[in-house]
Design an enzyme around this catalytic site. Structure first.
Site, PDB file in Angstrom:
ATOM      1  N   GLN A  47      26.222  25.208  78.466  1.00  0.00           N
ATOM      2  CA  GLN A  47      25.880  23.904  79.029  1.00  0.00           C
ATOM      3  C   GLN A  47      25.169  23.017  78.008  1.00  0.00           C
ATOM      4  OE1 GLN A  47      26.564  22.585  82.196  1.00  0.00           O
ATOM      5  NE2 GLN A  47      27.940  24.343  82.405  1.00  0.00           N
ATOM      6  N   LEU A  55      31.343  13.296  68.124  1.00  0.00           N
ATOM      7  CA  LEU A  55      31.548  12.547  66.878  1.00  0.00           C
ATOM      8  C   LEU A  55      30.240  12.054  66.254  1.00  0.00           C
ATOM      9  CD1 LEU A  55      34.780  10.492  67.661  1.00  0.00           C
ATOM     10  CD2 LEU A  55      34.523  12.770  66.661  1.00  0.00           C
ATOM     11  N   VAL A  61      28.954   3.104  66.785  1.00  0.00           N
ATOM     12  CA  VAL A  61      29.950   2.183  66.234  1.00  0.00           C
ATOM     13  C   VAL A  61      31.081   1.946  67.234  1.00  0.00           C
ATOM     14  CG1 VAL A  61      31.563   1.760  64.330  1.00  0.00           C
ATOM     15  CG2 VAL A  61      29.419   2.981  63.899  1.00  0.00           C
ATOM     16  N   HIS A 138      28.198  25.934  60.807  1.00  0.00           N
ATOM     17  CA  HIS A 138      27.936  26.068  62.242  1.00  0.00           C
ATOM     18  C   HIS A 138      28.710  27.229  62.865  1.00  0.00           C
ATOM     19  CE1 HIS A 138      31.709  23.707  62.614  1.00  0.00           C
ATOM     20  NE2 HIS A 138      31.827  24.342  63.764  1.00  0.00           N
ATOM     21  N   LYS A 220      42.451  21.423  66.607  1.00  0.00           N
ATOM     22  CA  LYS A 220      42.888  20.091  66.182  1.00  0.00           C
ATOM     23  C   LYS A 220      43.698  19.403  67.272  1.00  0.00           C
ATOM     24  CE  LYS A 220      42.914  20.892  61.197  1.00  0.00           C
ATOM     25  NZ  LYS A 220      42.430  22.277  61.276  1.00  0.00           N
ATOM     26  N   ASN A 266      56.978  15.714  62.610  1.00  0.00           N
ATOM     27  CA  ASN A 266      55.871  15.787  63.559  1.00  0.00           C
ATOM     28  C   ASN A 266      54.658  16.474  62.931  1.00  0.00           C
ATOM     29  OD1 ASN A 266      54.640  15.361  66.087  1.00  0.00           O
ATOM     30  ND2 ASN A 266      55.283  17.347  66.871  1.00  0.00           N
ATOM     31  N   GLN A 283      34.718   8.708  58.782  1.00  0.00           N
ATOM     32  CA  GLN A 283      34.115   8.243  57.530  1.00  0.00           C
ATOM     33  C   GLN A 283      33.958   6.716  57.510  1.00  0.00           C
ATOM     34  OE1 GLN A 283      33.026  10.520  55.584  1.00  0.00           O
ATOM     35  NE2 GLN A 283      34.116  12.295  56.394  1.00  0.00           N
TER      36      GLN A 283
END
Length: 482
Positions: A47, A55, A61, A138, A220, A266, A283
């Site tokens: 949790q 992000l 931003v 991490h 990804k 693809n 970036q």
């Protein structure tokens, strides 16, 4: 409606369905998760991911980038199951078991447990700056946090109930998150197969969550789709087609996940999506300015932030990952802890964060695309020019930032590590040279940029900073190009 007495008569598959839960996810729609995954989700350790931005500083931003590691992890667990089940259905000879699929899903669910405040900012910027001698990622904390989660919530019996082996399967889960547990032996290639959780005949399972071979994995698949959705950008990669056309083939004695030859474009789109997300969002120059400011604030606050574990021992911001009890308490909330603190010890850190809130940001001075081989010369030119600056400007008033944008394999083409099969010969895996795919594909796969920011924002200092010989040179080159 099934009663409790009737549920005891259900088959194992029916029990799983009966005890599963359905999540309505904005990316994948309604997804159903195994009861053991629900037990893991309903723990303090998992949790905690609700309070860690996916992000980092990008939310300052991009107003839509408010999503967290929590929902991403659930998405990865879902996709891990989808890919594993698709392979089992398509190729029963692989002998993918129910336990294999469950382990793969647990690895997908828990792969990001070790992220610190603002995700990659913590290990990629703050720890690197505060503890430059420490080689820490991490993923290492993800392994430790997973162990702590299982033990602290007494999930061993629950795992046994679902027929998981508490030695072999737990090792398998951790290996899928961070590679072989004996990393040194694996690097030295002391054994032909470095993994302990599964044998070489199931090597393809290690490519589902975190693909160390070519980078094509469900982690990804989820973050491309999820990040694009929240950033308001288009995602050109269709992971559903990849799952549909994925097939396991043998390559040099190892079984690899391969894809149809017609899907090559693809795959290039997938790696280009990665590049585009880094260039346009991860970036983004203002995003990096804000993340640099948060990092600077964390550095100044480090020794004044004390996170307590059971027993009374306290850890600083940069040491909390050494103890999972303390680390469980460390999330993005540390930003507000500093911002709203009245402690004089945190005054410098607090002022930096106040500048973020009031949009008094470090100023962007210039950017240059450089060859990697010229990087040292550019650094030397920057340092040499500092002595010529006026207004008392010093090295610490600037941030010299180097960013590398690539397709995920440094300067190499990552598709060279992907194997393809054809409709006519589905069991034969082959390379597809770039020239055979398209003449419109990139020839270079990496670029390096140098950016320079000024921490002062008054016009007098900024005008003096712009007189740096290197910045003048960049400006002149830009004028010539125009």
């Amino acid at each position: 409606m099934t009663t409790p007495s009737e549920s005891s008569k259900l088959s194992e598959e029916e029990k799983t369905i009966f005890q599963s839960k359905v999540f309505n996810d904005p990316i994948h729609g309604h997804l159903e998760l195994h009861p053991l995954l629900i037990k893991i989700i309903d723990t303090p350790q998992f949790q905690r991911l609700r309070f860690i931005k996916q992000l980092g500083g990008a939310y300052f931003v991009y107003p839509g980038a408010s999503h967290n590691r929590f929902e991403h992890s659930i998405g990865v667990a879902h996709l891990a199951g989808e890919l594993a089940r698709a392979l089992r259905t398509r190729q029963p000879e692989l002998e993918i078991t129910v336990e294999d699929i469950l382990c793969v899903q647990i690895a997908g669910l828990c792969h990001d447990l070790g992220h610190g405040p603002f995700s990659h900012l913590y290990d990629g910027m703050f720890i690197k700056k505060q503890c430059p001698e420490l080689d820490w990622k991490h993923e290492e904390a993800s392994i430790e946090m997973f162990d702590y989660l299982v033990k602290d919530n007494k999930l061993e019996e629950e795992m046994k109930h679902w027929k998981l082996d508490l030695t072999k399967d737990l090792v398998f889960i951790k290996e899928m998150i961070n590679g072989p547990l004996d990393a040194k032996a694996a690097e030295k290639k002391e054994t032909p197969w470095p993994y302990k959780g599964r044998g070489q005949e199931k090597s393809f399972l290690y490519e589902i969550v975190s693909n160390k071979r070519n980078g094509i994995d469900v982690d990804k698949f989820d973050y491309f789709a999820r990040d694009c959705h929240h950033l308001g950008m288009k995602n050109n990669f269709d992971y559903r087609r990849f799952i549909h056309f994925a097939r396991v083939c043998e390559v040099k004695g190892e079984k690899q996940i391969c894809v149809r030859d017609k899907e090559a474009v693809n795959i290039y789109d997938m790696f280009h999506t990665r590049y585009s997300l880094h260039k346009r969002a991860y970036q983004h120059k203002v995003n990096k300015i804000i993340e640099t400011m948060i990092t600077d604030a964390f550095v100044k606050a480090d020794c004044h932030i004390r996170i307590e574990r059971s027993g009374g021992k306290k850890y600083t911001l940069s040491k909390a990952m050494e103890d999972m009890v303390a680390y469980t308490k460390l999330t993005d909330h540390v930003f507000e802890e500093i911002l709203f603190s009245s402690s004089t010890d945190l005054s410098e850190a607090r002022e930096i964060l106040k500048r973020i809130i009031s949009r008094d940001l470090y100023r962007f001075l210039g950017e240059k695309l450089v060859n990697r081989s010229d990087l040292e010369a550019v650094k030397e030119a920057w340092e040499a020019g500092l002595a010529k600056l006026t207004e008392g400007l010093q090295s610490e008033d600037f941030e010299f930032s180097v960013i590398t944008l690539d397709y995920g394999n440094k300067d190499k083409n990552p598709v060279d590590k992907v194997r393809f099969y054809s409709k006519e010969n589905p069991d034969k895996a082959v390379k597809l040279p770039r020239e055979r795919v398209s003449q419109l594909l990139p020839e270079n796969f990496s670029e390096t940029r140098v950016r320079i920011f000024c921490k002062r924002t008054d016009e007098t200092s900024l005008n003096a900073a712009r007189d740096h010989p290197l910045l003048k040179q960049w400006e002149n080159e830009k004028d010539r190009d125009d």
